[in-house]
Motif scaffolding. Structure first.
Motif, PDB file in Angstrom:
ATOM      1  N   HIS A  47       0.715  -1.232   0.100  1.00 32.30           N
ATOM      2  CA  HIS A  47       0.047  -0.084   0.051  1.00 32.30           C
ATOM      3  C   HIS A  47       0.836   1.224   0.056  1.00 32.30           C
ATOM      4  O   HIS A  47       0.581   2.282  -0.731  1.00 32.30           O
ATOM      5  CB  HIS A  47      -1.007   0.009   1.294  1.00 32.30           C
ATOM      6  CG  HIS A  47      -2.152   0.890   1.177  1.00 32.30           C
ATOM      7  ND1 HIS A  47      -3.378   0.569   1.596  1.00 32.30           N
ATOM      8  CD2 HIS A  47      -2.432   2.030   0.238  1.00 32.30           C
ATOM      9  CE1 HIS A  47      -4.129   1.329   1.237  1.00 32.30           C
ATOM     10  NE2 HIS A  47      -3.622   2.309   0.533  1.00 32.30           N
ATOM     11  N   ILE A  48       1.979   1.126   0.847  1.00 29.47           N
ATOM     12  CA  ILE A  48       2.676   2.362   0.889  1.00 29.47           C
ATOM     13  C   ILE A  48       3.454   2.694  -0.514  1.00 29.47           C
ATOM     14  O   ILE A  48       3.660   3.661  -1.076  1.00 29.47           O
ATOM     15  CB  ILE A  48       3.688   2.382   1.917  1.00 29.47           C
ATOM     16  CG1 ILE A  48       2.979   2.346   3.432  1.00 29.47           C
ATOM     17  CG2 ILE A  48       4.749   3.463   2.026  1.00 29.47           C
ATOM     18  CD1 ILE A  48       4.001   1.750   4.543  1.00 29.47           C
ATOM     19  N   LEU A  49       3.954   1.524  -0.832  1.00 34.16           N
ATOM     20  CA  LEU A  49       4.616   1.698  -2.190  1.00 34.16           C
ATOM     21  C   LEU A  49       3.975   2.157  -3.380  1.00 34.16           C
ATOM     22  O   LEU A  49       4.377   2.807  -4.377  1.00 34.16           O
ATOM     23  CB  LEU A  49       5.412   0.029  -2.538  1.00 34.16           C
ATOM     24  CG  LEU A  49       6.485  -0.148  -1.570  1.00 34.16           C
ATOM     25  CD1 LEU A  49       7.014  -1.421  -2.041  1.00 34.16           C
ATOM     26  CD2 LEU A  49       7.629   0.830  -1.229  1.00 34.16           C
ATOM     27  N   SER A  50       2.753   1.631  -3.430  1.00 37.27           N
ATOM     28  CA  SER A  50       1.727   1.915  -4.439  1.00 37.27           C
ATOM     29  C   SER A  50       1.497   3.648  -4.475  1.00 37.27           C
ATOM     30  O   SER A  50       1.446   3.916  -5.453  1.00 37.27           O
ATOM     31  CB  SER A  50       0.474   1.101  -4.326  1.00 37.27           C
ATOM     32  OG  SER A  50      -0.240   1.588  -3.474  1.00 37.27           O
ATOM     33  N   GLN A  51       1.567   4.055  -3.156  1.00 38.14           N
ATOM     34  CA  GLN A  51       1.238   5.385  -3.113  1.00 38.14           C
ATOM     35  C   GLN A  51       2.531   6.263  -3.732  1.00 38.14           C
ATOM     36  O   GLN A  51       2.469   7.246  -4.240  1.00 38.14           O
ATOM     37  CB  GLN A  51       0.966   5.737  -1.635  1.00 38.14           C
ATOM     38  CG  GLN A  51      -0.358   5.583  -1.234  1.00 38.14           C
ATOM     39  CD  GLN A  51      -1.409   6.328  -1.837  1.00 38.14           C
ATOM     40  OE1 GLN A  51      -1.319   7.792  -1.976  1.00 38.14           O
ATOM     41  NE2 GLN A  51      -2.622   5.796  -2.211  1.00 38.14           N
ATOM     42  N   GLY A  52       3.648   5.714  -3.386  1.00 39.93           N
ATOM     43  CA  GLY A  52       5.091   6.313  -4.033  1.00 39.93           C
ATOM     44  C   GLY A  52       4.891   6.231  -5.562  1.00 39.93           C
ATOM     45  O   GLY A  52       5.055   7.225  -6.220  1.00 39.93           O
ATOM     46  N   LEU A  53       4.405   4.978  -6.097  1.00 39.50           N
ATOM     47  CA  LEU A  53       4.667   4.909  -7.597  1.00 39.50           C
ATOM     48  C   LEU A  53       3.524   5.652  -8.043  1.00 39.50           C
ATOM     49  O   LEU A  53       3.949   6.086  -9.350  1.00 39.50           O
ATOM     50  CB  LEU A  53       4.512   3.312  -7.852  1.00 39.50           C
ATOM     51  CG  LEU A  53       5.548   2.462  -7.418  1.00 39.50           C
ATOM     52  CD1 LEU A  53       5.238   0.982  -7.680  1.00 39.50           C
ATOM     53  CD2 LEU A  53       6.760   2.749  -8.031  1.00 39.50           C
ATOM     54  N   GLN A  54       2.548   5.883  -7.513  1.00 39.86           N
ATOM     55  CA  GLN A  54       1.333   6.722  -8.273  1.00 39.86           C
ATOM     56  C   GLN A  54       1.976   8.216  -8.444  1.00 39.86           C
ATOM     57  O   GLN A  54       1.445   8.751  -9.565  1.00 39.86           O
ATOM     58  CB  GLN A  54       0.223   6.883  -7.259  1.00 39.86           C
ATOM     59  CG  GLN A  54      -0.428   5.532  -7.430  1.00 39.86           C
ATOM     60  CD  GLN A  54      -1.842   5.610  -6.461  1.00 39.86           C
ATOM     61  OE1 GLN A  54      -2.308   6.639  -6.030  1.00 39.86           O
ATOM     62  NE2 GLN A  54      -2.595   4.441  -6.114  1.00 39.86           N
ATOM     63  N   HIS A  55       2.760   8.596  -7.390  1.00 37.40           N
ATOM     64  CA  HIS A  55       3.312  10.035  -7.426  1.00 37.40           C
ATOM     65  C   HIS A  55       4.768  10.173  -7.974  1.00 37.40           C
ATOM     66  O   HIS A  55       5.382  11.295  -7.747  1.00 37.40           O
ATOM     67  CB  HIS A  55       3.261  10.731  -6.091  1.00 37.40           C
ATOM     68  CG  HIS A  55       1.689  10.801  -5.784  1.00 37.40           C
ATOM     69  ND1 HIS A  55       0.872   9.539  -5.201  1.00 37.40           N
ATOM     70  CD2 HIS A  55       0.734  11.780  -5.946  1.00 37.40           C
ATOM     71  CE1 HIS A  55      -0.253  10.031  -4.919  1.00 37.40           C
ATOM     72  NE2 HIS A  55      -0.544  11.273  -5.392  1.00 37.40           N
ATOM     73  N   CYS A  56       5.272   9.124  -8.631  1.00 35.42           N
ATOM     74  CA  CYS A  56       6.845   9.269  -8.781  1.00 35.42           C
ATOM     75  C   CYS A  56       7.016  10.309 -10.102  1.00 35.42           C
ATOM     76  O   CYS A  56       8.262  10.894 -10.207  1.00 35.42           O
ATOM     77  CB  CYS A  56       7.217   7.854  -9.344  1.00 35.42           C
ATOM     78  SG  CYS A  56       6.644   7.219 -10.692  1.00 35.42           S
ATOM     79  N   GLU A  57       6.163  10.545 -10.716  1.00 37.86           N
ATOM     80  CA  GLU A  57       6.266  11.656 -11.816  1.00 37.86           C
ATOM     81  C   GLU A  57       6.379  12.974 -11.571  1.00 37.86           C
ATOM     82  O   GLU A  57       6.868  13.743 -11.865  1.00 37.86           O
ATOM     83  CB  GLU A  57       5.253  11.347 -12.825  1.00 37.86           C
ATOM     84  CG  GLU A  57       5.267  10.165 -13.567  1.00 37.86           C
ATOM     85  CD  GLU A  57       6.561   9.966 -14.571  1.00 37.86           C
ATOM     86  OE1 GLU A  57       6.912  10.857 -15.014  1.00 37.86           O
ATOM     87  OE2 GLU A  57       6.697   9.186 -14.977  1.00 37.86           O
TER      88      GLU A  57
END
Length: 201
Positions: free
Chosen positions: A61-71
């Motif tokens: 869940h934490i990593l998915s939040q980061g990947l959603q905003h990596c751009e």
């Protein structure tokens, strides 16, 4: 005795539930970050699905939040993961306050039973002594104290154990999130370096 019995049932239920939930392989699956970075680096035909990743585990869940905003850059990505991490920690601490309250209240309930038993004893001694009533008062005083301590001691031990485990999970979750950031810097410098440089100035 009835309040103490209720406390014992609630404490046992919380301990069992937290032992099941706070399993290391459920919170932080092995090699999850490495698998994500491998997929991103190799550009596999099956990309990382963020919805599925978020449902797999708290770390996911934490990593998915980061990947959603990596751009949006490393700083925003880190902030989003930190925000999500704080929410995860709150979830991991669920019911621990209740368990701590039971650990603190059980001896007091036992002491209350002791006082009531002593009142019963002195009431008997004030008139014609009845051995059965006197024995009942002594039994109430001793049993409630013992039962209160019997509930409080394991409740306190498990409360501190779970607190320690949640603290350790917090450190490990932060470490895994940083691994993802470091991995993205390595595999996608063209995508992240310019944003990272602007954010860190």
């Amino acid at each position: 005795m009835f309040p103490l019995l209720a406390c014992s049932i609630i404490a046992l239920a919380i301990i069992g539930e937290r032992l099941w939930v706070l399993r290391p392989n459920r919170i932080i699956p092995d090699h999850l970050v490495q698998d994500i970075l491998k997929r991103l680096a190799q550009n596999e035909s099956q990309p990382v699905r963020l919805t599925e990743l978020a449902q797999q585990s708290p770390l996911g869940h934490i990593l998915s939040q980061g990947l959603q905003h990596c751009e949006q850059g490393i700083t925003i990505m880190r902030m989003r993961m930190e925000d999500q991490g704080r929410q995860i920690i709150v979830e991991l601490e669920r019911y621990l306050n209740t368990l701590g309250t039971i650990a603190a209240a059980a001896p007091l309930l036992g002491l209350l039973g002791t006082v009531l038993g002593m009142i019963q004893i002195f009431a008997v001694l004030g008139g014609t002594p009845d051995p059965e009533v006197l024995a009942g008062g002594i039994s109430t005083a001793l049993l409630t104290t013992a039962f209160g301590l019997f509930i409080a001691i394991p409740s306190l031990m498990f409360h501190r154990y779970f607190r320690r485990r949640v603290d350790e999970f917090g450190v490990k979750l932060e470490r895994e999130a940083q691994k993802l950031i470091d991995g993205l810097k390595a595999i996608a410098p063209m995508m992240t370096n310019r944003r990272m440089d602007r954010a860190q100035r």
